[in-house]
Design a protein around this motif. Structure first.
Motif, PDB file in Angstrom:
ATOM      1  N   ASP A 166      12.279 -43.367  27.293  1.00 37.18           N
ATOM      2  CA  ASP A 166      12.669 -44.042  28.530  1.00 37.18           C
ATOM      3  C   ASP A 166      14.152 -44.362  28.394  1.00 37.18           C
ATOM      4  OD1 ASP A 166      13.266 -45.860  30.543  1.00 37.18           O
ATOM      5  OD2 ASP A 166      11.463 -47.064  30.264  1.00 37.18           O
ATOM      6  N   ASN A 168      16.227 -46.105  30.161  1.00 37.88           N
ATOM      7  CA  ASN A 168      16.442 -47.537  30.362  1.00 37.88           C
ATOM      8  C   ASN A 168      17.925 -47.913  30.356  1.00 37.88           C
ATOM      9  OD1 ASN A 168      14.996 -49.805  30.974  1.00 37.88           O
ATOM     10  ND2 ASN A 168      14.763 -50.469  28.862  1.00 37.88           N
ATOM     11  N   ARG A 170      21.418 -49.376  31.279  1.00 37.15           N
ATOM     12  CA  ARG A 170      21.920 -50.601  31.904  1.00 37.15           C
ATOM     13  C   ARG A 170      23.412 -50.414  32.118  1.00 37.15           C
ATOM     14  NH1 ARG A 170      17.545 -51.398  33.032  1.00 37.15           N
ATOM     15  NH2 ARG A 170      15.952 -52.601  31.981  1.00 37.15           N
ATOM     16  N   SER A 196      13.936 -43.898  35.304  1.00 35.40           N
ATOM     17  CA  SER A 196      13.876 -44.541  36.620  1.00 35.40           C
ATOM     18  C   SER A 196      14.520 -43.578  37.602  1.00 35.40           C
ATOM     19  CB  SER A 196      14.721 -45.815  36.647  1.00 35.40           C
ATOM     20  OG  SER A 196      14.316 -46.692  35.668  1.00 35.40           O
ATOM     21  N   LYS A 229      10.045 -43.336  37.653  1.00 36.74           N
ATOM     22  CA  LYS A 229       9.612 -44.655  38.146  1.00 36.74           C
ATOM     23  C   LYS A 229      10.475 -45.050  39.343  1.00 36.74           C
ATOM     24  CE  LYS A 229      10.484 -45.730  34.007  1.00 36.74           C
ATOM     25  NZ  LYS A 229      11.049 -46.604  32.964  1.00 36.74           N
ATOM     26  N   GLY A 265       9.201 -51.525  34.245  1.00 33.42           N
ATOM     27  CA  GLY A 265       9.300 -50.157  33.737  1.00 33.42           C
ATOM     28  C   GLY A 265       8.733 -50.032  32.327  1.00 33.42           C
ATOM     29  N   ASP A 266       8.948 -51.066  31.530  1.00 30.75           N
ATOM     30  CA  ASP A 266       8.464 -51.041  30.144  1.00 30.75           C
ATOM     31  C   ASP A 266       6.935 -51.110  30.122  1.00 30.75           C
ATOM     32  OD1 ASP A 266      11.201 -51.218  29.737  1.00 30.75           O
ATOM     33  OD2 ASP A 266      11.135 -53.399  29.540  1.00 30.75           O
TER      34      ASP A 266
HETATM   35 MG    MG Z   1      13.390 -49.225  32.650  1.00 31.85          MG
END
Ligand code: MG
Ligand code: ATP
Length: 321
Positions: A166, A168, A170, A196, A229, A265-266
């Protein structure tokens, strides 16, 4: 099927701004500490479903670290791989929500105890019976953690295990050059990819590519399952069928009151990966993952919305009435 998941990365406490649109440069009230860290939330969710998961991380010798470890232990996570450092404090993050859908963070990760997580922390004995590694892109914040991740990846892969990833991403982490370089390496070994929707274009080889084209080239690269996602828009699954044609599946999200979206999401990823490893079909895995994400956004605090299997079953049953 018997399986054990391993994940690695940041374990920290989060402080949540009390007001919407609360600024970081003005004095205000924050709620916390809440146990947090993307791979920690993932591990909590896997354990609460009743599956085996071991987590490698570092905390300081302080009350924040103690709180985080206790919480993970209570959820059923194997915490023997969490080192306690004398010389650094437990990591932290501050979060504030603004506008309709935006979120700002101030992270104290690379310079905290998490930043000391390295190759030597990955104890082969603890990885002995792990046959799946979950990689969070947000955890690749230093060359030390990347080394640790590669070690775990090599061990799990050499035993015929599988990898999920993932990204993820930021926006606060975009200036970490090691992170970007390691993504390509991880993707080469990824079996289940969980970006995502906002991250998809990052993986395009060509700026003009549609989501479908990007997915197609990732699947042809060897990734077996991709789930994009989409927050309240649900999720899109992509895989290849027997004729190596792209196969897609969309699930609408369960309607949910949004209290705090961090961690959805996690939870989604943890549930999808666990269900796939447990041998469920893709549709069932997606349905449960979707429920897990919907329940996560209803709770204040990043790890507070992880669910047990029974909670997911009851939620799905009540939603289909
Ligand atoms: Mg995420
Ligand atoms: P984060 O990295 O902040 O944890 P993410 O971008 O990885 O989030 P999201 O797409 O926000 O993940 O959420 C994951 C899943 O959780 C969605 O695919 C959906 O199934 C569920 N979900 C998220 N937000 C909502 C919502 N508002 N209502 C219902 N379900 C939601």
């Amino acid at each position: 099927m018997d399986f054990k998941i391993c994940t690695i990365g940041e374990l920290l406490v989060e402080f949540l701004a009390k007001e919407h649109d609360q600024r970081f440069d003005k004095t205000g009230e924050f709620m916390g500490p809440f146990p947090s860290g993307a791979p920690a939330i993932f591990a909590s969710q896997v354990a609460k479903l009743g599956f085996a998961v071991t987590f490698f991380s570092c905390v300081g010798k302080d009350a924040f670290g103690k709180m985080c470890i206790k919480r993970l232990k209570d959820d059923g996570v194997i915490t023997d791989g969490i080192a306690i450092h004398n010389k650094a404090s437990t990591g932290s993050a501050f979060v504030t929500y603004r506008g309709i859908d935006e979120r700002d963070f101030i992270f104290n990760i690379p310079n905290s105890a998490c930043g000391l997580l390295s190759f030597d922390h990955i104890n082969e004995e603890l990885l002995k019976d792990c046959n799946h590694l979950h990689v969070m892109g947000s955890s690749l914040y230093s060359f030390r953690v990347i080394d640790a991740m590669r070690k775990a990846l090599d061990i799990v892969k050499s035993k015929g295990g599988t990898i999920s990833f993932d990204p993820n991403l930021r926006k606060e982490m975009f200036d970490i050059p090691e992170m970007e370089a390691s993504f390509d390496y991880i993707l080469d070994y990824t079996d289940i990819f969980l970006p995502s929707q906002s991250e998809v274009s990052y993986f395009a080889s060509n700026n003009q590519d549609s989501e479908q084209q990007i997915m197609s080239s990732l699947l042809n690269r060897g990734i077996k399952h991709i789930v994009v996602k989409c927050g309240s828009g649900g999720a899109n699954y992509y895989g290849l069928d027997k004729q190596r044609q792209i196969y897609t599946l969309h699930v609408d999200s369960y309607t949910s009151e949004v209290i705090d979206p961090t961690g959805a999401g996690d939870c989604f990823g943890a549930t999808f990966v666990s269900f796939m490893l447990a041998g469920y079909d893709i549709e069932t895995a997606l349905r449960y993952a979707n429920a897990s994400g919907a329940l996560a956004v209803r709770q204040k605090g990043p790890m507070e919305g992880t669910s047990t299997l029974l909670q997911l079953q009851q939620f799905i049953a009540s939603s289909s009435l």
